[in-house]
Design a protein around this motif. Sequence first.
Motif, PDB file in Angstrom:
ATOM      1  N   THR A 130      -1.865  -1.495  38.598  1.00  0.00           N
ATOM      2  CA  THR A 130      -2.989  -1.742  38.009  1.00  0.00           C
ATOM      3  C   THR A 130      -2.577  -1.546  36.472  1.00  0.00           C
ATOM      4  N   THR A 131      -3.127  -2.310  35.662  1.00  0.00           N
ATOM      5  CA  THR A 131      -2.871  -2.184  34.191  1.00  0.00           C
ATOM      6  C   THR A 131      -3.823  -1.254  33.503  1.00  0.00           C
ATOM      7  N   SER A 132      -3.712  -0.746  32.337  1.00  0.00           N
ATOM      8  CA  SER A 132      -4.513   0.249  31.488  1.00  0.00           C
ATOM      9  C   SER A 132      -5.432  -0.514  30.794  1.00  0.00           C
ATOM     10  N   ALA A 133      -6.370   0.088  30.405  1.00  0.00           N
ATOM     11  CA  ALA A 133      -7.296  -0.650  29.341  1.00  0.00           C
ATOM     12  C   ALA A 133      -6.459  -1.090  28.077  1.00  0.00           C
ATOM     13  N   SER A 134      -5.513  -0.198  27.579  1.00  0.00           N
ATOM     14  CA  SER A 134      -4.920  -0.707  26.447  1.00  0.00           C
ATOM     15  C   SER A 134      -3.934  -1.643  26.461  1.00  0.00           C
ATOM     16  N   GLY A 135      -3.276  -1.795  27.664  1.00  0.00           N
ATOM     17  CA  GLY A 135      -2.084  -2.637  27.968  1.00  0.00           C
ATOM     18  C   GLY A 135      -1.003  -2.280  27.583  1.00  0.00           C
ATOM     19  N   ILE A 136      -0.756  -1.033  26.511  1.00  0.00           N
ATOM     20  CA  ILE A 136       0.344  -0.472  26.273  1.00  0.00           C
ATOM     21  C   ILE A 136       0.617   1.057  26.376  1.00  0.00           C
ATOM     22  N   ASP A 137       0.105   1.448  27.574  1.00  0.00           N
ATOM     23  CA  ASP A 137       0.178   2.713  28.244  1.00  0.00           C
ATOM     24  C   ASP A 137       1.493   3.181  28.190  1.00  0.00           C
ATOM     25  N   PRO A 138       2.080   4.225  27.742  1.00  0.00           N
ATOM     26  CA  PRO A 138       3.473   4.656  27.592  1.00  0.00           C
ATOM     27  C   PRO A 138       3.980   5.740  28.993  1.00  0.00           C
ATOM     28  N   ASP A 139       2.752   6.110  29.426  1.00  0.00           N
ATOM     29  CA  ASP A 139       2.904   7.018  30.639  1.00  0.00           C
ATOM     30  C   ASP A 139       2.755   6.412  32.096  1.00  0.00           C
ATOM     31  N   ILE A 140       3.322   7.066  33.066  1.00  0.00           N
ATOM     32  CA  ILE A 140       2.927   6.867  34.237  1.00  0.00           C
ATOM     33  C   ILE A 140       2.586   8.151  34.982  1.00  0.00           C
ATOM     34  N   THR A 141       2.170   8.179  36.116  1.00  0.00           N
ATOM     35  CA  THR A 141       2.058   9.721  37.026  1.00  0.00           C
ATOM     36  C   THR A 141       3.418  10.066  37.426  1.00  0.00           C
ATOM     37  N   PRO A 142       3.400  11.463  37.868  1.00  0.00           N
ATOM     38  CA  PRO A 142       4.647  11.998  38.207  1.00  0.00           C
ATOM     39  C   PRO A 142       4.899  11.010  39.687  1.00  0.00           C
ATOM     40  N   ALA A 143       3.988  10.947  40.362  1.00  0.00           N
ATOM     41  CA  ALA A 143       4.018  10.245  41.847  1.00  0.00           C
ATOM     42  C   ALA A 143       4.873   8.736  41.477  1.00  0.00           C
ATOM     43  N   ALA A 144       4.401   8.312  40.215  1.00  0.00           N
ATOM     44  CA  ALA A 144       5.029   6.701  40.016  1.00  0.00           C
ATOM     45  C   ALA A 144       6.225   7.073  39.737  1.00  0.00           C
ATOM     46  N   ALA A 145       6.467   7.992  39.081  1.00  0.00           N
ATOM     47  CA  ALA A 145       8.176   8.268  38.556  1.00  0.00           C
ATOM     48  C   ALA A 145       9.072   8.443  39.812  1.00  0.00           C
ATOM     49  N   ARG A 172       4.835  16.245  31.906  1.00  0.00           N
ATOM     50  CA  ARG A 172       3.843  16.955  31.114  1.00  0.00           C
ATOM     51  C   ARG A 172       2.702  17.161  31.698  1.00  0.00           C
ATOM     52  N   PRO A 173       2.406  18.682  31.748  1.00  0.00           N
ATOM     53  CA  PRO A 173       1.339  19.015  32.427  1.00  0.00           C
ATOM     54  C   PRO A 173      -0.145  18.702  31.727  1.00  0.00           C
ATOM     55  N   ARG A 174      -1.243  19.005  32.316  1.00  0.00           N
ATOM     56  CA  ARG A 174      -2.536  18.803  31.693  1.00  0.00           C
ATOM     57  C   ARG A 174      -2.731  19.564  30.341  1.00  0.00           C
ATOM     58  N   THR A 175      -3.329  18.964  29.332  1.00  0.00           N
ATOM     59  CA  THR A 175      -3.482  19.748  28.062  1.00  0.00           C
ATOM     60  C   THR A 175      -4.190  20.835  28.226  1.00  0.00           C
ATOM     61  N   LEU A 176      -3.644  21.967  27.906  1.00  0.00           N
ATOM     62  CA  LEU A 176      -4.526  23.318  28.027  1.00  0.00           C
ATOM     63  C   LEU A 176      -4.852  23.685  29.439  1.00  0.00           C
ATOM     64  N   GLY A 177      -4.034  23.140  30.227  1.00  0.00           N
ATOM     65  CA  GLY A 177      -4.111  23.115  31.660  1.00  0.00           C
ATOM     66  C   GLY A 177      -5.364  22.446  32.597  1.00  0.00           C
ATOM     67  N   ILE A 178      -6.421  21.804  31.774  1.00  0.00           N
ATOM     68  CA  ILE A 178      -7.627  21.389  32.229  1.00  0.00           C
ATOM     69  C   ILE A 178      -7.874  19.890  32.009  1.00  0.00           C
ATOM     70  N   ILE A 179      -7.274  19.284  30.823  1.00  0.00           N
ATOM     71  CA  ILE A 179      -7.637  18.035  30.302  1.00  0.00           C
ATOM     72  C   ILE A 179      -6.631  17.091  30.588  1.00  0.00           C
ATOM     73  N   GLY A 180      -7.160  15.847  31.073  1.00  0.00           N
ATOM     74  CA  GLY A 180      -6.183  14.774  31.440  1.00  0.00           C
ATOM     75  C   GLY A 180      -5.576  15.109  32.710  1.00  0.00           C
ATOM     76  N   GLU A 181      -4.418  14.172  33.056  1.00  0.00           N
ATOM     77  CA  GLU A 181      -3.762  14.602  34.185  1.00  0.00           C
ATOM     78  C   GLU A 181      -2.130  14.510  33.962  1.00  0.00           C
TER      79      GLU A 181
END
Length: 202
Positions: A130-145, A172-181
Motif C-alpha cells: 500500500t502507498t502512503s498519503a504522501s507517496g514519499i514515506d521514507p520508513d517501513i515497519t520492522p515487519a516489512a524489513a 526506531r521505537p515509538r516516540t516517548l514510548g507511546i507516539i507512532g509506531e
Amino acid sequence: MLKEIRPAIALTILFTVVLGIIYPLGMTRLAQAIFPHQAEGSLILRNGTVIGSGIIGQEFVRADYFHGRPSATTGTDEKGNTIALPDNAANSMGSNLGPTSKALIERIRSDAERLKGENPGMAVPVDLVTTSASGIDPDITPAAALFQVPRVAKARNLDPARLQALVGQFTRPRTLGIIGEPSVNVLQLNMALDAATAKMVR
C-alpha cells in the motif's frame, strides 16, 4: 475615498512585510539554531556528498537492497505527459483510487503475489503493498524489513541472522514510548547494509 483606502493599503504593506518576510525569516533562523539538521532538510551524507534525506523516500528496486513502500507520485516526461515517477518529492501525493477500484485491487494482488514468491509461507506486511498519503514515506515497519531479509541475504550471500540484527539495530521505537509506531528508515538501513558488505569484502 483616498482617506478610506490609505489605511487598507498601509495595513496590507505592513502585514506583508511582517507576516510574509520578517516572521518566516525569524522562524527559519530559530529553527536553524534549535534544530539545524531538521531545518536543513534532514540530509544524509556519504563521504561528504548528499545522497538523500531522512524524511523523503527513495526507490530501491535491486534485489540486494531493502525496498520501501510503493509510491503513487507522478512526474512529466520531455513532452509534458504525466508518467509514474515513484518517490517524486516535487509532487508529493497519494493515490486517488478508492478501496473498490479494480486497478488498485489488481495492483495490490499482483504485488502481493510477487512478494509471496520472495518469502513463501510468510504473511505480506500491508505497508509493502500500500502507498502512503504522501507517496514519499521514507520508513517501513520492522515487519516489512524482516520480510525482505531472505531476498537480500540471498542476493548478498549474507547470513540472514546478521541482517535481522541489522534491522533490529535500525528500528526506531515509538516516540516517548507511546507516539507512532516502530519504524525503519530504508535509506539508512541500505547504507548500513553497504557498509557491512564492504567490511566483509575487505
